[in-house]
Design an enzyme around this catalytic site. Structure first.
Site, PDB file in Angstrom:
ATOM      1  N   SER A 135      47.656  15.917 -30.716  1.00 11.83           N
ATOM      2  CA  SER A 135      48.311  17.173 -30.326  1.00 11.83           C
ATOM      3  C   SER A 135      47.460  18.302 -30.867  1.00 11.83           C
ATOM      4  CB  SER A 135      49.720  17.237 -30.928  1.00 11.83           C
ATOM      5  OG  SER A 135      50.256  18.546 -30.836  1.00 11.83           O
ATOM      6  N   TYR A 148      54.953  16.269 -38.639  1.00 13.30           N
ATOM      7  CA  TYR A 148      54.268  16.136 -37.354  1.00 13.30           C
ATOM      8  C   TYR A 148      52.837  16.649 -37.448  1.00 13.30           C
ATOM      9  CZ  TYR A 148      53.709  16.248 -32.259  1.00 13.30           C
ATOM     10  OH  TYR A 148      53.276  16.041 -30.973  1.00 13.30           O
TER      11      TYR A 148
END
Length: 262
Positions: A135, A148
């Site tokens: 990501s 995350y």
């Protein structure tokens, strides 16, 4: 037919980006093995495109080992691993519980590590390749998402280590870093913005989070699958250890200059 005669293992293949990659590889002649914990979404994609499903937890060694053995028995081996499984890990560090942190490690990093380790013997034998889905959170830090952000940074490090260690054995490893993508998981976050800002729809929320993105829109799962499938194909035969962003140019924006934008 770039994937004719090739077998691709896709973790988290029942929804979003994983499902889009599965459709693309299957449409280009590949065998597709969908791996995931939930049978229903895997089954829906499998019935749509004619893929095989192997219900397994990509972060659990015995589970993933059994899945890879089953895939090899059915298709003869593994040529491509799309390490796509992932999850949340949101919350500020000061209030994040050990349980939330551990879950973030498991869902985002362990899934990539375990699936890569279990597929590597066959990938080495067949000169295959790995694409890790990270990501842009692996390149930058979003707010209150310590788990995350940290794990996606770690996924990039894992992919670079694999690229270095196994490139001489004929196995390429690359990373794709999407920005906002219109998936069910992102929709949940958009719903939070709808409530927070009194917006009328999740479309307005997507417009809000991409207002400073040069292309001015979120990616679709198909946009990301295009990049993933390029890296997984022989067209990328000299690309190893790369980090490819699919973010509409978000990472090119100089944040301190936003005040000058009309």
């Amino acid at each position: 037919m770039r994937f004719s005669g090739k077998t691709a293992v896709i973790t988290g293949g029942g929804t979003g980006i994983g499902a889009a990659v599965a459709r693309r590889i299957k449409s280009e002649g590949g065998n597709v093995a969908l791996v995931g914990r939930r049978k229903e979404p895997l089954q829906a994609v499998a019935e749509e495109i004619g893929a095989a499903i192997f219900q397994a937890d990509a972060a659990d060694t015995p589970s993933m080992k059994a899945a890879v053995a089953g895939i090899a028995e059915r298709f003869g081996g593994v040529d491509i691993l799309i390490a796509n499984a992932g999850g949340h890990g949101v919350g500020p560090t000061i209030s994040m519980s050990d349980e939330t942190w551990d879950l973030s490690v498991r869902l985002n990093l362990n899934t990539a590590f375990v699936s890569a380790r279990e597929c590597l013997p066959q990938l080495i034998e067949r000169k295959g390749n790995i694409v890790v889905l990270a990501s842009i959170a692996g390149l930058f830090a979003g707010p209150d998402a310590a788990g995350y952000v940290t794990m996606k940074h770690a996924c990039i490090g894992l992919a670079k280590s694999l690229a270095r260690d196994y490139g001489r054995k004929g196995v390429r490893t690359n990373t794709v870093c999407p920005g906002w993508v219109t998936t069910a998981m992102a929709d949940e976050q958009m719903e939070m913005l709808v409530e927070k800002h009194g917006l009328k729809s999740i479309e307005e929320a997507y417009a809000l989070v991409t207002k400073d993105v040069p292309l001015g829109r979120p990616a679709t799962a198909e946009d990301v699958s295009n990049a993933v499938c390029f890296l997984a194909s022989n067209e990328a035969s000299m690309i190893n250890g790369a980090v490819l962003t699919v973010d509409g140019g978000a990472g090119t924006v100089d944040l301190p200059t936003l005040a000058f934008v009309e």
